[in-house]
Scaffold this motif. Structure first.
Motif, PDB file in Angstrom:
ATOM      1  N   PRO B   6     -30.809 -11.469  11.873  1.00  0.00           N
ATOM      2  CA  PRO B   6     -29.362 -11.503  11.750  1.00  0.00           C
ATOM      3  C   PRO B   6     -28.743 -10.128  11.502  1.00  0.00           C
ATOM      4  CG  PRO B   6     -30.402 -12.310   9.743  1.00  0.00           C
ATOM      5  CD  PRO B   6     -31.493 -12.087  10.727  1.00  0.00           C
ATOM      6  N   ALA B   7     -29.510  -9.226  10.890  1.00  0.00           N
ATOM      7  CA  ALA B   7     -28.933  -7.936  10.527  1.00  0.00           C
ATOM      8  C   ALA B   7     -28.664  -7.104  11.785  1.00  0.00           C
ATOM      9  CB  ALA B   7     -29.883  -7.187   9.611  1.00  0.00           C
ATOM     10  N   PRO B   8     -27.630  -6.289  11.751  1.00  0.00           N
ATOM     11  CA  PRO B   8     -27.315  -5.487  12.935  1.00  0.00           C
ATOM     12  C   PRO B   8     -28.323  -4.349  13.101  1.00  0.00           C
ATOM     13  CG  PRO B   8     -25.848  -4.907  11.111  1.00  0.00           C
ATOM     14  CD  PRO B   8     -26.723  -6.028  10.623  1.00  0.00           C
ATOM     15  N   ALA B   9     -28.852  -4.232  14.315  1.00  0.00           N
ATOM     16  CA  ALA B   9     -29.685  -3.075  14.631  1.00  0.00           C
ATOM     17  C   ALA B   9     -28.741  -2.002  15.140  1.00  0.00           C
ATOM     18  CB  ALA B   9     -30.709  -3.436  15.682  1.00  0.00           C
ATOM     19  N   ALA B 322     -29.362  -2.144   7.820  1.00  0.00           N
ATOM     20  CA  ALA B 322     -28.855  -0.776   7.905  1.00  0.00           C
ATOM     21  C   ALA B 322     -28.790  -0.175   6.503  1.00  0.00           C
ATOM     22  CB  ALA B 322     -27.490  -0.762   8.562  1.00  0.00           C
ATOM     23  N   ALA B 323     -29.547   0.914   6.284  1.00  0.00           N
ATOM     24  CA  ALA B 323     -29.463   1.622   5.008  1.00  0.00           C
ATOM     25  C   ALA B 323     -28.193   2.452   4.980  1.00  0.00           C
ATOM     26  CB  ALA B 323     -30.677   2.530   4.827  1.00  0.00           C
ATOM     27  N   CYS B 331     -36.767  -3.083   4.811  1.00  0.00           N
ATOM     28  CA  CYS B 331     -37.124  -3.030   3.394  1.00  0.00           C
ATOM     29  C   CYS B 331     -36.090  -3.812   2.598  1.00  0.00           C
ATOM     30  CB  CYS B 331     -37.167  -1.571   2.914  1.00  0.00           C
ATOM     31  SG  CYS B 331     -37.456  -1.394   1.153  1.00  0.00           S
ATOM     32  N   PHE B 332     -36.560  -4.629   1.646  1.00  0.00           N
ATOM     33  CA  PHE B 332     -35.660  -5.459   0.850  1.00  0.00           C
ATOM     34  C   PHE B 332     -34.809  -4.658  -0.133  1.00  0.00           C
ATOM     35  CE2 PHE B 332     -38.722  -8.831   2.072  1.00  0.00           C
ATOM     36  CZ  PHE B 332     -37.804  -9.709   2.646  1.00  0.00           C
ATOM     37  N   LEU B 333     -35.094  -3.361  -0.301  1.00  0.00           N
ATOM     38  CA  LEU B 333     -34.238  -2.534  -1.152  1.00  0.00           C
ATOM     39  C   LEU B 333     -32.864  -2.353  -0.524  1.00  0.00           C
ATOM     40  CD1 LEU B 333     -36.746   0.282  -2.163  1.00  0.00           C
ATOM     41  CD2 LEU B 333     -35.844  -1.503  -3.655  1.00  0.00           C
ATOM     42  N   TYR B 334     -32.766  -2.657   0.784  1.00  0.00           N
ATOM     43  CA  TYR B 334     -31.498  -2.473   1.489  1.00  0.00           C
ATOM     44  C   TYR B 334     -31.055  -3.816   2.052  1.00  0.00           C
ATOM     45  CZ  TYR B 334     -33.258   2.223   1.069  1.00  0.00           C
ATOM     46  OH  TYR B 334     -33.760   3.384   0.556  1.00  0.00           O
ATOM     47  N   PRO B 335     -30.329  -4.620   1.237  1.00  0.00           N
ATOM     48  CA  PRO B 335     -29.968  -5.965   1.691  1.00  0.00           C
ATOM     49  C   PRO B 335     -29.089  -5.935   2.940  1.00  0.00           C
ATOM     50  CG  PRO B 335     -29.514  -5.675  -0.657  1.00  0.00           C
ATOM     51  CD  PRO B 335     -29.803  -4.327  -0.102  1.00  0.00           C
ATOM     52  N   GLY B 336     -28.328  -4.862   3.152  1.00  0.00           N
ATOM     53  CA  GLY B 336     -27.545  -4.720   4.375  1.00  0.00           C
ATOM     54  C   GLY B 336     -26.400  -5.700   4.444  1.00  0.00           C
TER      55      GLY B 336
END
Lengths: 292, 339
Positions: B6-9, B322-323, B331-336
């Motif tokens: 779902p996250a934008p590339a 997207a960081a 990486c889950f550190l960047y929920p985006g």
């Protein structure tokens, strides 16, 4: 500081395919090399392929017999030693190779490989040797059960740890490290470099570090000699040599190192091979010598 | 099929322009000794625009070379491409027959390898090998081919190209052999060159010369370049964008300066910190542990077992988020935004 190892006017000639009565053309792989290594330091020997750095390292231990020159270890002439005395001296002078896979016997368990130098030198009984192997494995950060495994069961970084444990078995004072981490990935390389630094501090070791990776040499060496066509063209304290190189070839070498902070073309200094002259070293600053 | 992430590339080339090469969700598996199949390349996606250089960075076993071989369908058993698309000139190469594929190899995509002896045949002269490529792709024959060979060898700055054309590979130095291989790769005027560790076996001064040459050729031939390397220093000097691979997956992808100066993924950070030379006389910041062998990767984030910042979420497979704008990370550190 005192010199642990002194190398004077070392020469190694290789003669290519001659016949019984006529020698082939002679290549001088090591050409009048002189340097000394102080107790406790890390001395870097750098150069590109064919520069003679590896041949120099092997001549010091007489793994290759030099043609002429002098190698003094603790003020004793290594090149004049009869076999028995040489064997005794080699306990203190050990070599670690680039590819631990080729230096470990694939059919021998890791523990036996590490114990082998002790067996050869008839040190301790079986029980004492096993205890020593356990200590050595612990020293290089390998689990105790690793002793029962074979070389192919280890990763490259672990195999280099086994190679180090084997080199340390006889409690040497000088290690000749010939490209010890250049076959390893950068993240694993850092682990082994840190281990080398730890071991040096704990055991008071002296290192001759032979490498082509100048970034790594800058990181860990106190003094550096640059070899080109069998000769040392520059020698000095690492910070001095990297910040103010005096020889044209050193400048070319240093400005060719890829940099994280430079995008696009490097601002390189080129070295004209035709301008190379066999000059003696002269002191350009305190402890900093160059063939200029 | 699983639904797309779902996250934008976001790290894509300029809007509205179709990329030269598009790799979408590529998966290549290898059969292990115990009969199981495990992914060496696991859902890899990237694009390369015309004239662009993408640096594909990773350590051994990361899957970067298998990715390159998959693009031109040169994966051999026990390896097998099991999913995804590789689109060049609007065609999915996985739909082409072998004859069409041969015209893509060389003609549209050229190859430069670490070891020139892989690409160069020891029993033919350099000139004969380039002439053969010209003939195969019906570009030139006879005297015209000979003239083209000398032009190409001259373009890659091989001295005395008319003499060197008649040399066998073993008669050349490592640096000249690498130049000859670049000439061979360029002979059919490809749009994209895949260079797999092109300078790793070379001395540092020769490496610098070959990288300069690749830069010049890129401009002269308007090439796109997929540069595969383990050396972030090489990438810094060459690439427009960087994709970092770990254990078969791209974990970070962004413009080069962003990756080098603001790395987002803990693996990229660790890789940069472990590089020697920054602070002489000190210990290096090593990444603990080793890359897990293919077939025993964790189900979640493959880097989690070595990661200093892992937490509960890392037991699951992280999506691409997207960081920062144009800076993709897995990486889950960047929920985006949409994750």
């Amino acid at each position: 500081m005192t010199a642990l190892l002194e190398v004077g006017h070392l020469v190694k000639d290789f003669s290519a395919h001659g016949s019984l009565f006529r020698k082939g053309p002679v290549t001088r792989a090591v050409d009048d090399v002189t340097f000394s290594i102080e107790t406790g330091e890390t001395f870097g020997l750098v150069g590109e392929s064919g520069s003679g750095k590896t041949t120099t390292g092997r001549c010091l231990l007489r793994l290759i017999e030099p043609t002429s020159g002098e190698v003094r270890f603790r003020d004793e002439n290594v090149l004049a030693m009869p076999p028995r005395e040489l064997r005794r001296t080699r306990r203190h002078l050990q070599m670690v190779f680039q590819d631990p896979y080729s230096s470990l016997d694939p059919r021998m368990r890791a523990g036996a490989s590490v114990a082998e130098p002790l067996v050869i030198h008839r040190i301790g009984n079986r029980q004492a040797r096993d205890a020593r192997v356990a200590t050595l494995f612990d020293l290089v950060g390998l689990p105790a059960d690793a002793a029962a495994r074979y070389p192919h069961e280890f990763s490259g970084g672990q195999r280099q740890r086994i190679g180090l444990a084997r080199a340390l078995a006889l409690e040497p004072s000088l290690l000749v490290l010939d490209e010890p981490v250049s076959a390893l990935d950068v993240s694993v390389q850092a682990q082994v470099v840190n281990l080398l630094l730890d071991l040096q501090q704990r055991l008071g070791l002296t290192y001759l570090f032979i490498a082509h990776d100048l970034r790594l040499v800058r990181q860990i060496c106190s003094r550096v000699a640059v070899m080109y066509r069998g000769r040392i063209v520059e020698l000095g304290p690492a910070d001095r040599l990297f910040d103010a190189p005096a020889h044209g070839y050193t400048r070319a070498l240093l400005t060719a190192i890829p940099r994280l902070d430079v995008t696009g073309r490097l601002d390189r200094v080129e070295y004209d091979e035709a301008s190379f002259e066999r000059l003696p070293l002269s002191e350009v600053a305190a402890g900093h010598w160059a063939a200029v | 099929m699983t639904p797309p992430a779902p996250a934008p590339a976001t790290s894509q080339p300029a809007h509205g322009v179709a990329p030269l090469l598009s790799v979408e969700d590529l998966t290549t598996v290898f059969r292990l000794a115990d009969g199981r199949e495990a992914p060496a390349v696991d859902g890899v996606s990237f694009t390369i625009a015309s004239g662009e250089t993408l640096g594909l960075v990773g350590e051994s076993g990361s899957g970067k070379s298998v990715t390159a071989l998959s693009i031109v369908r040169l994966v051999r058993p026990p390896g097998r491409i099991t999913g995804g698309r590789v689109v060049i000139d609007g065609h999915n190469v996985f739909d082409l027959d072998e004859r069409e594929m041969r015209s893509i190899r060389g003609r549209r995509i050229g190859f430069v390898f670490q070891e020139p002896m892989v690409a160069l045949d020891p029993v033919y002269t350099i000139g004969a090998q380039i002439e053969e490529t010209l003939a195969v792709h019906a570009l030139a024959r006879g005297a015209a081919a000979r003239r083209r060979v000398i032009e190409l060898l001259d373009a890659v700055r091989i001295p005395r190209p008319d003499e060197r054309a008649d040399a066998y590979p073993h008669q050349l130095s490592g640096g000249l052999r690498q130049r000859a291989m670049i000439a061979l790769a360029l002979s059919a005027e490809p749009a994209l060159v895949i260079a797999d560790e092109p300078t790793t076996a070379l001395d540092v001064t020769v490496q610098a010369e070959i990288l300069d040459l690749l830069r010049d050729m890129r401009r002269a031939f308007n090439l796109s370049l997929l540069l595969i390397t383990h050396d972030l220093g090489v990438v810094a000097g060459m690439a427009d964008r960087v994709a970092v691979m770990y254990a078969g997956r791209i974990v970070e992808q962004a413009p080069t300066a962003d990756v080098l100066h603001a790395p987002a993924h803990p693996y990229t950070r660790g890789l940069l910190a472990s590089m020697p030379g920054a602070r002489p006389g000190t210990r290096l910041e090593a990444i603990a542990g080793t890359v897990p062998p293919i077939g025993s990767l964790p189900i979640g984030c493959a880097f989690a077992p070595r990661c200093p910042r892992r937490f509960e979420a890392c037991d699951e497979r992280p999506p691409i988020t997207a960081a920062a704008p144009g800076h993709d990370v897995r990486c889950f550190l960047y929920p985006g935004a949409g994750a």
